[in-house]
Design a protein around this motif. Structure first.
Motif, PDB file in Angstrom:
ATOM      1  N   SER A 170      38.611 -53.692  28.508  1.00  0.00           N
ATOM      2  CA  SER A 170      40.021 -53.689  28.889  1.00  0.00           C
ATOM      3  C   SER A 170      40.234 -52.783  30.098  1.00  0.00           C
ATOM      4  N   VAL A 171      41.114 -53.232  31.009  1.00  0.00           N
ATOM      5  CA  VAL A 171      41.427 -52.416  32.186  1.00  0.00           C
ATOM      6  C   VAL A 171      42.703 -51.609  31.961  1.00  0.00           C
ATOM      7  N   GLU A 172      43.270 -51.697  30.754  1.00  0.00           N
ATOM      8  CA  GLU A 172      44.372 -50.801  30.372  1.00  0.00           C
ATOM      9  C   GLU A 172      43.710 -49.556  29.805  1.00  0.00           C
ATOM     10  N   VAL A 173      43.497 -48.583  30.645  1.00  0.00           N
ATOM     11  CA  VAL A 173      42.646 -47.443  30.306  1.00  0.00           C
ATOM     12  C   VAL A 173      43.479 -46.223  29.915  1.00  0.00           C
ATOM     13  N   SER A 174      43.349 -45.847  28.637  1.00  0.00           N
ATOM     14  CA  SER A 174      43.953 -44.602  28.146  1.00  0.00           C
ATOM     15  C   SER A 174      43.214 -44.214  26.877  1.00  0.00           C
ATOM     16  N   GLN A 175      43.284 -42.950  26.527  1.00  0.00           N
ATOM     17  CA  GLN A 175      42.607 -42.494  25.311  1.00  0.00           C
ATOM     18  C   GLN A 175      43.165 -43.199  24.080  1.00  0.00           C
ATOM     19  N   GLU A 176      44.477 -43.395  24.069  1.00  0.00           N
ATOM     20  CA  GLU A 176      45.110 -44.021  22.910  1.00  0.00           C
ATOM     21  C   GLU A 176      44.598 -45.446  22.697  1.00  0.00           C
ATOM     22  N   LEU A 177      44.408 -46.180  23.798  1.00  0.00           N
ATOM     23  CA  LEU A 177      43.977 -47.577  23.686  1.00  0.00           C
ATOM     24  C   LEU A 177      42.459 -47.709  23.539  1.00  0.00           C
ATOM     25  N   CYS A 178      41.717 -46.820  24.193  1.00  0.00           N
ATOM     26  CA  CYS A 178      40.269 -46.997  24.287  1.00  0.00           C
ATOM     27  C   CYS A 178      39.484 -46.310  23.164  1.00  0.00           C
ATOM     28  N   CYS A 179      40.082 -45.324  22.500  1.00  0.00           N
ATOM     29  CA  CYS A 179      39.346 -44.527  21.521  1.00  0.00           C
ATOM     30  C   CYS A 179      39.922 -44.692  20.123  1.00  0.00           C
ATOM     31  N   LEU A 180      39.051 -44.617  19.140  1.00  0.00           N
ATOM     32  CA  LEU A 180      39.457 -44.710  17.742  1.00  0.00           C
ATOM     33  C   LEU A 180      39.150 -43.389  17.033  1.00  0.00           C
ATOM     34  N   GLN A 181      40.102 -42.952  16.231  1.00  0.00           N
ATOM     35  CA  GLN A 181      39.893 -41.744  15.437  1.00  0.00           C
ATOM     36  C   GLN A 181      38.837 -42.004  14.371  1.00  0.00           C
ATOM     37  N   THR A 182      38.046 -40.986  14.046  1.00  0.00           N
ATOM     38  CA  THR A 182      37.063 -41.095  12.969  1.00  0.00           C
ATOM     39  C   THR A 182      37.428 -40.109  11.864  1.00  0.00           C
ATOM     40  N   CYS A 183      36.716 -40.240  10.757  1.00  0.00           N
ATOM     41  CA  CYS A 183      36.941 -39.333   9.630  1.00  0.00           C
ATOM     42  C   CYS A 183      36.647 -37.879   9.997  1.00  0.00           C
ATOM     43  N   ALA A 184      35.884 -37.668  11.076  1.00  0.00           N
ATOM     44  CA  ALA A 184      35.501 -36.298  11.447  1.00  0.00           C
ATOM     45  C   ALA A 184      36.709 -35.429  11.771  1.00  0.00           C
ATOM     46  N   VAL A 185      37.818 -36.035  12.199  1.00  0.00           N
ATOM     47  CA  VAL A 185      39.009 -35.244  12.535  1.00  0.00           C
ATOM     48  C   VAL A 185      40.142 -35.485  11.550  1.00  0.00           C
ATOM     49  N   PHE A 186      39.831 -36.121  10.408  1.00  0.00           N
ATOM     50  CA  PHE A 186      40.857 -36.330   9.383  1.00  0.00           C
ATOM     51  C   PHE A 186      40.943 -35.096   8.493  1.00  0.00           C
ATOM     52  N   SER A 187      42.142 -34.662   8.182  1.00  0.00           N
ATOM     53  CA  SER A 187      42.344 -33.474   7.345  1.00  0.00           C
ATOM     54  C   SER A 187      42.530 -33.889   5.891  1.00  0.00           C
ATOM     55  N   CYS A 188      41.556 -33.514   5.071  1.00  0.00           N
ATOM     56  CA  CYS A 188      41.636 -33.825   3.644  1.00  0.00           C
ATOM     57  C   CYS A 188      42.599 -32.868   2.950  1.00  0.00           C
ATOM     58  N   ALA A 189      43.223 -33.350   1.888  1.00  0.00           N
ATOM     59  CA  ALA A 189      44.155 -32.538   1.111  1.00  0.00           C
ATOM     60  C   ALA A 189      43.399 -31.429   0.380  1.00  0.00           C
ATOM     61  N   PRO A 190      44.101 -30.349  -0.003  1.00  0.00           N
ATOM     62  CA  PRO A 190      43.446 -29.282  -0.774  1.00  0.00           C
ATOM     63  C   PRO A 190      42.775 -29.846  -2.026  1.00  0.00           C
ATOM     64  N   GLY A 191      41.572 -29.375  -2.287  1.00  0.00           N
ATOM     65  CA  GLY A 191      40.838 -29.868  -3.448  1.00  0.00           C
ATOM     66  C   GLY A 191      39.963 -31.065  -3.142  1.00  0.00           C
ATOM     67  N   TYR A 192      39.987 -31.508  -1.888  1.00  0.00           N
ATOM     68  CA  TYR A 192      39.162 -32.636  -1.458  1.00  0.00           C
ATOM     69  C   TYR A 192      38.291 -32.181  -0.291  1.00  0.00           C
TER      70      TYR A 192
END
Length: 299
Positions: free
Chosen positions: A126-148
Motif C-alpha cells: 500500500s502507498v498509504e503509508v503510516s504507522q497506523e495503517l502499516c503496522c499491527l500491534q502484537t501481544c508484546a505491548v498488550f497490558s494484562c490485568a492484575p493476576g494475569y
C-alpha cells in the motif's frame, strides 16, 4: 552532360533539390543533394522516429537529422526500476524526470514498525503509508490485568485480546479452606491447588499426646513442631515417676505437672527397708513405701 549533342535543359542540366517545393511531414530538404523527388532531396528527422517502449519523443530534437533513439528520444519513469519497498508512481509514468523521488512511491514495506508492532503483510504494497495503517500491534505491548501474565510464546501474535495474550496466574487463584496462597508462586502460570497453595496447620493431624495449636491454624509451617502443642500424655517421666493421668490433657508440660513420684524415689530412714510391693505406688510416705526392720525396734 557536357558531351551530348542534344542541346536542351533536360539533356544538359541536372536539377538541384532547392527547386523542390516541399518535403513531406517529418522530412527536411537537404539542399546539398541533387534531384527532383522527395526520395532524392529529403532527409528524415526525429519527427518520424518511433521511440522504443519507455521512451518519448524529445521535442527539442524533433528536426534533428541524427535519427537515433539516443538523439530523438528521452527516457521516462517507465524505464526506472524502483528499489525494494517502492512501486512505480502511475501519475509519473510518462515523466522524463527519471529519478526515484519522481517515478516511485514508498509503500508500507519501507516503514519501520516500533517495538511490539509488526508489518501488516496484507498492506505491505500500500502507498498509504503510516504507522497506523502499516503496522499491527502484537501481544508484546498488550497490558494484562492484575493476576494475569503475558503468554510468552504468543508475544508476536497479532490476535490481540486479553484471552489471546494473557493467562491466569496463582495471583488470582482462590485456595480452598485450610490452604493459604504461596507467595513464592504468585506469578506462576501453573494454576492449581497443588501449585498455588500451601496447607496450613488447620489441616494438620496432630499425633497422640498432642493438641492442635489454634493460634497457628493459618501457619504454613506444616509440621508437628509448628502446628501442635505437646500434652502431658506425650511427656516421658523420669525413672521413679509415673504419668499423672489426671493431667494427661494439660499443655503445661513439666515433671511437676505431668508426673507423680513413686515409692521407688522415697529414701527410707535407718531401720527401714524399701517395701518392694509398693515400689510403683504414688502414695509416697514412709508407712507405704518402707518396712521396719529389727534395727528400728528399741528393746
Amino acid at each position: 552532360n557536357s558531351q551530348s549533342t542534344t542541346v536542351n535543359t533536360e539533356e544538359c542540366c541536372t536539377a538541384q533539390c532547392s527547386v523542390l517545393t516541399s518535403c513531406p511531414a517529418g522530412f527536411v530538404e537537404d539542399s546539398s543533394k541533387l534531384g527532383t523527388s522527395a526520395n532524392d532531396c529529403c532527409a528524415p528527422t526525429c519527427a518520424i522516429f518511433q521511440c522504443p517502449t519507455g521512451f518519448v519523443r524529445n521535442d527539442d530534437q524533433v528536426n534533428s537529422l541524427v535519427v537515433t533513439a539516443a538523439s530523438c528520444c528521452s527516457a521516462t519513469c517507465a524505464t526506472l526500476t524502483c528499489t525494494a519497498g517502492y512501486v512505480p508512481n502511475p501519475g509519473s509514468s510518462l515523466s522524463t524526470d527519471v529519478r526515484q523521488s519522481t517515478c516511485c512511491e514508498a509503500t508500507c514495506a519501507t516503514v519501520t514498525c516500533p517495538a511490539g508492532y509488526v508489518m501488516n503483510m496484507l498492506v505491505a504494497n500500500s502507498v498509504e503509508v503510516s504507522q497506523e495503517l502499516c503496522c499491527l500491534q502484537t501481544c508484546a505491548v498488550f497490558s494484562c490485568a492484575p493476576g494475569y501474565a503475558a503468554i510468552s510464546h504468543l508475544s508476536t501474535s497479532t490476535e490481540v485480546s486479553h484471552s489471546s495474550c494473557c493467562e491466569a496466574t496463582c495471583g488470582i487463584f482462590q485456595c480452598s479452606s485450610g490452604y493459604a496462597a504461596d507467595p513464592a508462586q504468585e506469578n506462576s502460570t501453573s494454576v492449581s491447588l497443588a501449585d498455588c497453595c500451601r496447607p496450613t496447620c488447620a489441616l494438620y493431624t496432630c499425633p497422640t499426646g498432642y493438641l492442635p495449636d489454634l493460634s497457628q491454624s493459618t501457619s504454613t509451617l506444616f509440621a508437628r513442631s509448628s502446628c501442635c502443642l505437646q500434652t502431658c500424655a506425650a511427656y516421658l517421666c523420669q525413672q521413679g515417676y509415673v504419668p499423672d493421668v489426671a493431667q494427661s490433657g494439660s499443655i503445661n508440660v513439666s515433671m511437676a505437672t505431668c508426673c507423680k513420684a513413686t515409692c521407688s524415689t522415697f529414701v527410707c530412714p535407718t531401720g527401714y527397708v524399701d517395701n518392694l510391693e509398693q515400689l510403683t505406688s504414688t502414695d509416697v510416705n514412709q508407712a507405704t513405701c518402707c518396712k521396719a526392720t529389727c534395727q528400728s525396734l528399741v528393746c
